[in-house]
Design a protein around this motif. Structure first.
Motif, PDB file in Angstrom:
ATOM      1  N   GLY A   1       0.692  -1.350   0.007  1.00 10.50           N
ATOM      2  CA  GLY A   1      -0.013   0.029   0.074  1.00 10.50           C
ATOM      3  C   GLY A   1       0.909   1.417   0.182  1.00 10.50           C
ATOM      4  N   CYS A   2       2.133   1.341   0.753  1.00 13.30           N
ATOM      5  CA  CYS A   2       2.721   2.417   0.859  1.00 13.30           C
ATOM      6  C   CYS A   2       3.599   2.532  -0.442  1.00 13.30           C
ATOM      7  N   THR A   3       3.892   1.600  -0.848  1.00 11.93           N
ATOM      8  CA  THR A   3       4.690   1.687  -2.416  1.00 11.93           C
ATOM      9  C   THR A   3       3.657   2.318  -3.535  1.00 11.93           C
ATOM     10  N   LEU A   4       2.414   1.701  -3.375  1.00  7.83           N
ATOM     11  CA  LEU A   4       1.595   1.992  -4.396  1.00  7.83           C
ATOM     12  C   LEU A   4       1.194   3.487  -4.299  1.00  7.83           C
ATOM     13  N   ALA A   5       0.990   3.935  -2.837  1.00  9.81           N
ATOM     14  CA  ALA A   5       0.570   5.252  -2.381  1.00  9.81           C
ATOM     15  C   ALA A   5       2.014   6.332  -2.805  1.00  9.81           C
ATOM     16  N   VAL A   6       3.073   5.881  -2.770  1.00 11.85           N
ATOM     17  CA  VAL A   6       4.237   6.789  -3.126  1.00 11.85           C
ATOM     18  C   VAL A   6       4.214   6.927  -4.562  1.00 11.85           C
ATOM     19  N   ILE A   7       3.972   5.819  -5.605  1.00 11.44           N
ATOM     20  CA  ILE A   7       3.970   6.027  -6.853  1.00 11.44           C
ATOM     21  C   ILE A   7       2.777   6.615  -7.247  1.00 11.44           C
ATOM     22  N   ALA A   8       1.593   6.440  -6.718  1.00 13.11           N
ATOM     23  CA  ALA A   8       0.518   7.286  -7.139  1.00 13.11           C
ATOM     24  C   ALA A   8       0.742   8.617  -6.795  1.00 13.11           C
ATOM     25  N   HIS A   9       1.443   9.063  -5.738  1.00 13.69           N
ATOM     26  CA  HIS A   9       1.497  10.323  -5.448  1.00 13.69           C
ATOM     27  C   HIS A   9       2.491  11.098  -6.464  1.00 13.69           C
ATOM     28  N   VAL A  10       3.534  10.279  -6.914  1.00 12.14           N
ATOM     29  CA  VAL A  10       4.362  10.808  -7.807  1.00 12.14           C
ATOM     30  C   VAL A  10       3.861  11.158  -9.084  1.00 12.14           C
ATOM     31  N   LEU A  11       3.248  10.209  -9.702  1.00 10.98           N
ATOM     32  CA  LEU A  11       2.422  10.224 -10.872  1.00 10.98           C
ATOM     33  C   LEU A  11       1.356  11.355 -11.143  1.00 10.98           C
ATOM     34  N   MET A  12       0.565  11.349  -9.844  1.00  9.65           N
ATOM     35  CA  MET A  12      -0.473  12.342  -9.823  1.00  9.65           C
ATOM     36  C   MET A  12      -0.093  13.475  -9.510  1.00  9.65           C
ATOM     37  N   SER A  13       1.016  14.040  -8.964  1.00  4.62           N
ATOM     38  CA  SER A  13       1.643  15.352  -9.034  1.00  4.62           C
ATOM     39  C   SER A  13       2.138  15.854 -10.207  1.00  4.62           C
ATOM     40  N   GLY A  14       2.944  15.014 -11.068  1.00  4.86           N
ATOM     41  CA  GLY A  14       3.410  15.112 -12.205  1.00  4.86           C
ATOM     42  C   GLY A  14       2.237  15.561 -13.175  1.00  4.86           C
ATOM     43  N   VAL A  15       1.100  14.758 -13.167  1.00  4.47           N
ATOM     44  CA  VAL A  15      -0.296  15.036 -13.932  1.00  4.47           C
ATOM     45  C   VAL A  15      -0.962  16.242 -13.510  1.00  4.47           C
ATOM     46  N   GLN A  16      -0.992  16.413 -12.332  1.00  5.89           N
ATOM     47  CA  GLN A  16      -1.540  17.824 -11.936  1.00  5.89           C
ATOM     48  C   GLN A  16      -0.589  18.925 -12.167  1.00  5.89           C
TER      49      GLN A  16
ATOM     50  N   LEU B   1      -9.215  11.007  -2.437  1.00  2.00           N
ATOM     51  CA  LEU B   1      -8.685   9.769  -3.161  1.00  2.00           C
ATOM     52  C   LEU B   1      -7.758   8.884  -2.193  1.00  2.00           C
ATOM     53  N   LEU B   2      -7.034   9.767  -1.327  1.00  2.00           N
ATOM     54  CA  LEU B   2      -6.034   9.205  -0.355  1.00  2.00           C
ATOM     55  C   LEU B   2      -7.042   8.682   0.573  1.00  2.00           C
ATOM     56  N   VAL B   3      -8.208   9.114   0.950  1.00  2.00           N
ATOM     57  CA  VAL B   3      -9.124   8.521   2.078  1.00  2.00           C
ATOM     58  C   VAL B   3      -9.447   7.262   1.535  1.00  2.00           C
ATOM     59  N   TYR B   4     -10.212   7.127   0.281  1.00  3.65           N
ATOM     60  CA  TYR B   4     -10.685   6.050  -0.361  1.00  3.65           C
ATOM     61  C   TYR B   4      -9.474   4.852  -0.590  1.00  3.65           C
ATOM     62  N   GLY B   5      -8.214   5.417  -0.845  1.00  6.05           N
ATOM     63  CA  GLY B   5      -7.272   4.540  -0.594  1.00  6.05           C
ATOM     64  C   GLY B   5      -6.875   3.792   0.912  1.00  6.05           C
ATOM     65  N   ALA B   6      -6.943   4.821   1.731  1.00  4.60           N
ATOM     66  CA  ALA B   6      -6.695   4.213   3.056  1.00  4.60           C
ATOM     67  C   ALA B   6      -7.674   3.012   3.557  1.00  4.60           C
ATOM     68  N   VAL B   7      -9.071   3.649   3.183  1.00  6.26           N
ATOM     69  CA  VAL B   7     -10.124   2.435   3.378  1.00  6.26           C
ATOM     70  C   VAL B   7      -9.666   1.144   2.684  1.00  6.26           C
ATOM     71  N   GLY B   8      -9.492   1.459   1.373  1.00 13.25           N
ATOM     72  CA  GLY B   8      -9.259   0.187   0.672  1.00 13.25           C
ATOM     73  C   GLY B   8      -8.236  -0.472   1.303  1.00 13.25           C
ATOM     74  N   ALA B   9      -7.070   0.037   1.740  1.00 14.93           N
ATOM     75  CA  ALA B   9      -5.943  -0.631   2.309  1.00 14.93           C
ATOM     76  C   ALA B   9      -6.268  -1.134   3.355  1.00 14.93           C
ATOM     77  N   VAL B  10      -7.155  -0.724   4.382  1.00  9.15           N
ATOM     78  CA  VAL B  10      -7.708  -1.333   5.660  1.00  9.15           C
ATOM     79  C   VAL B  10      -8.423  -2.575   5.240  1.00  9.15           C
ATOM     80  N   LEU B  11      -9.427  -2.580   4.382  1.00 12.15           N
ATOM     81  CA  LEU B  11     -10.039  -3.517   3.673  1.00 12.15           C
ATOM     82  C   LEU B  11      -9.230  -4.777   3.302  1.00 12.15           C
ATOM     83  N   CYS B  12      -7.995  -4.361   2.445  1.00 13.47           N
ATOM     84  CA  CYS B  12      -7.026  -5.217   2.147  1.00 13.47           C
ATOM     85  C   CYS B  12      -6.388  -5.895   3.357  1.00 13.47           C
ATOM     86  N   ILE B  13      -6.174  -5.404   4.142  1.00 13.37           N
ATOM     87  CA  ILE B  13      -5.534  -5.663   5.360  1.00 13.37           C
ATOM     88  C   ILE B  13      -6.435  -6.620   5.993  1.00 13.37           C
TER      89      ILE B  13
END
Length: 428
Positions: free
Chosen positions: A27-42, A148-160
């Motif tokens: 989850g942390c790895t995916l969050a960092v990758i998503a953050h970098v990609l979304m920051s560049g896109v934004q 999106l971060l909130v939904y990702g955190a909820v998804g991570a909790v569900l995955c855990i």
């Protein structure tokens, strides 16, 4: 002392930790990758919006048309999700601006979070014929990114949670294949230790390591069982040797009759019993007449056979409670106990006399007649101690032996009276 954790608990705890660490790392790895990609896109998106807006407000800046510039800002801000858009003149004055209002505290919080986490501002100069006539500055609304971060955190909790559930199921399945054989082996060990049943064996296991452990455990049981069998065999041999030694210590080796030690021990027991309860007992001393002649004529083997046959006849003449002993050489002794009267001892003496008058078959040496001299002592008439009774019987026996033919035919009486038997010649 703290009780150690069970292997089952350690296994479950390990699975939960591994599953949680794996999901968190992913989850942390995916969050960092998503953050970098979304920051560049934004960032690129804001630059494009600012550039587009600079083209659109060029005319409004030229003619200082605040209304048109404001309408353009509101339209683009609404479509592109901008929280703040401004058109600035070269001197820094604001020609037009638009600020998207907050819809509530949650929206404000999400916007702040988005602004902190993402690059939310872009600037683009407004050019006319190659010169700068203004500046467009825009800031994005980070609410979408925060949600999106909130939904990702909820998804991570569900995955855990799902991983933990899957890990629990896997742990349960591993318990059946790993922990249950170990528990069975432990239960078998406790049972063998408590019941000493070394013939039991561990069942086969489906896991190679546990199968090897079961085979080693069974091999150890084989060695223990073999050692136990050897110990039991050694114990039986020692017991047999002890029994043999005990038998030799209390019995005559040639005839199997009681020896002098056992005879005196049994006589003492009989004296104690008779003295306490009352009654009579008798001691007979017997000596074979002419036995030396048998040895000289037929040999020592024939003499031993004659002694054995005499011992057998003496056994048949008495009861099981009586004691027949060989005192040494051709001397025998008989303990008659219990007795109702001295007459019972005389009847036993007559029976012995009758048996001994019969010839003895010594095979190739022919039939022999061996006389027997006897002396008797009774309790309490002739004494109340072992030395007194034995001395009285012994002296009576020797009087009978030397009394001659007339004395040998006298009836057996008490008080050390000799009890002679016929002294027949040795015949072949």
């Amino acid at each position: 002392m703290t009780r150690p954790a069970t292997f089952q608990k350690l296994l479950r705890r390990g699975h939960l930790r591994v599953a949680s660490a794996a999901v968190m790392t992913f989850g942390c790895t995916l969050a960092v990758i998503a953050h970098v990609l979304m920051s560049g896109v934004q960032e690129r998106h804001l630059e494009l919006v600012a550039r587009t807006l600079s083209y659109s407000v060029e005319a409004a800046i030229t003619f200082r048309d605040e209304q048109t510039a404001g309408e353009l800002l509101r339209d683009i801000a609404g479509r592109e999700g901008l929280v703040d858009a401004r058109v600035l003149l070269p001197d820094g004055a604001v020609l037009a601006s638009h600020v998207t209002p907050d819809s509530g505290p949650v929206d404000r919080l999400m916007r702040r979070v988005g602004e902190v986490l993402m690059h939310s501002e872009a600037r683009s100069p407004v050019l006319l014929d190659g010169r700068t006539i203004g500046l467009v500055r825009v800031r994005s609304d980070g609410t979408l990114y925060a949600w999106l971060l909130v939904y990702g955190a909820v998804g991570a909790v569900l995955c855990i949670g799902a991983s933990l559930a899957a890990g629990t199921l896997m742990t349960r399945r591993m318990e059946r294949s790993l922990i249950e054989p170990i528990n069975q082996l432990a239960a078998l060990t406790r049972s063998i230790r408590s019941e000493r049943t070394y013939d039991r064996r561990a069942p086969p296991a489906r896991i190679a390591e546990l199968q090897a452990l079961s085979e080693d455990f069974n091999a150890m049981l084989d060695e223990v069982q073999l050692g136990q069998a050897e110990l039991l065999a050694t114990h039986r041999r020692l017991q047999s040797d002890n029994d043999l030694l005990a038998h030799k210590a209390w019995h005559d080796e040639l005839t199997g009759l009681a020896n002098r030690s056992q005879f005196e021990r049994r006589l003492q027991e009989a004296l104690n019993s008779t003295g306490a309860r009352g009654g009579h007992l008798a001691v007979l001393f017997l000596d074979a007449d002419g036995f030396k002649a048998v040895n000289d004529t037929a040999g020592h083997a024939a003499g031993d056979r004659l002694l054995t046959m005499m011992a057998d006849r003496l056994r048949t003449a008495v009861r099981e409670t009586d004691v027949v002993a060989r005192l040494g050489g051709d001397e025998f002794a008989v303990l008659l106990h219990p007795l109702r009267s001295v007459d019972d001892a005389r009847r036993v003496g007559q029976k012995i006399h009758s048996l001994m008058t019969q010839s003895f078959d010594l095979d190739e040496h022919g039939h022999f007649h061996c006389g027997l001299s006897a002396g008797m002592a009774t309790y309490p008439l002739d004494g109340d101690t072992i030395p007194a009774l034995l001395d009285t019987a012994d002296r009576a026996m020797y009087r009978a032996k030397h009394a001659g033919k007339r004395a040998r035919h006298k009836p057996l009486t008490g008080q050390g009276t000799p009890y002679p038997t016929p002294h027949d010649k040795i015949a072949q």
